[in-house]
Design an enzyme around this catalytic site. Structure first.
Site, PDB file in Angstrom:
ATOM      1  N   ILE A 147       0.756  -1.329   0.151  1.00 23.43           N
ATOM      2  CA  ILE A 147       0.158   0.098  -0.147  1.00 23.43           C
ATOM      3  C   ILE A 147       0.837   1.230  -0.025  1.00 23.43           C
ATOM      4  CG2 ILE A 147      -1.849   1.338   1.264  1.00 23.43           C
ATOM      5  CD1 ILE A 147      -2.811  -1.314   0.481  1.00 23.43           C
ATOM      6  N   HIS A 203      -6.878  -4.297 -11.448  1.00 25.01           N
ATOM      7  CA  HIS A 203      -7.629  -5.259 -10.375  1.00 25.01           C
ATOM      8  C   HIS A 203      -8.430  -6.501 -11.024  1.00 25.01           C
ATOM      9  CE1 HIS A 203      -9.348  -6.477  -6.122  1.00 25.01           C
ATOM     10  NE2 HIS A 203     -10.468  -6.546  -7.047  1.00 25.01           N
TER      11      HIS A 203
END
Ligand code: GRF
Length: 189
Positions: A88, A105
């Site tokens: 992240i 994704h």
């Protein structure tokens, strides 16, 4: 020629699709560097293509990871592509590169996204839900996981006898095209 930087953590098949498209004249940009947060095959692909490849190990840099990555990115880069990048990035990094970071994704966001939804977990959840279609999404990166503006989305059917592996492969094939379409769309703006 616009510069892009690609961040990877895994096999780098999306990176390879970008490398191949540039080589064949199907994508008009230059990969200034590939940065990985762990040792992975994506780094090998970059080296084989003669692209500067950097390992910024997440276990070494922890809280400083985003800052260390930023030091390696040419400041005039047009786009940062998260191509299977699993760490992240912090808010300072995301704010600095606002509207210039995209992520891919393996689901039709907002379905099956968010914290902990990555890799096979996504496909397992899709199969368990009984959905009849899945696909991939390329979106802008914001501080909320998998929530930024959708740039490109492509659908694939979910078949009755699908396994996680068969669905993963079908989605992956479509990812490679969606990724190129998204990069073109952003660079042409
Ligand atoms: C892809 O499924 C992507 O959607 C996800 O990570 C995977 C990366 O695959 N974010 P690869 O490393 O590009 O082969």
């Amino acid at each position: 020629m616009p510069k892009i930087v690609v961040l990877v953590s895994g096999s780098g098949s999306n990176l390879q699709s970008i490398i191949d498209a540039i080589k064949h004249g199907d994508l008009d940009c230059n990969i200034a560097g590939v940065i990985a947060d762990r040792d992975c095959y994506g780094l090998t692909r970059a080296k084989e293509a003669g692209i500067p490849a950097y390992l910024v190990d997440r276990k070494t840099y922890r809280e400083e990871l985003s800052q260390e990555i930023d030091k390696l990115i040419p400041q005039d880069s047009s786009l940062i592509v998260l191509a299977g990048f699993l760490s992240i990035l912090d808010n300072a990094f995301i704010d600095k590169w606002q509207n210039r970071i995209i992520n891919i994704h393996p689901s039709l966001l907002p379905k099956f996204g968010g914290h902990g939804m990555w890799g096979n977990r996504v496909h397992e959840a899709v199969l368990a839900s009984g959905e009849t279609e899945s696909g991939c999404t390329v979106h802008l990166v914001t501080s909320e996981i998998d929530c930024g503006q959708i740039i490109v989305q492509q659908k694939v059917p979910v078949l009755k006898d699908d396994t996680v592996e068969s669905l993963r492969l079908r989605v992956q094939q479509t990812e490679h095209l969606a990724m190129l379409a998204a990069i073109r769309k952003i660079l042409e703006k």
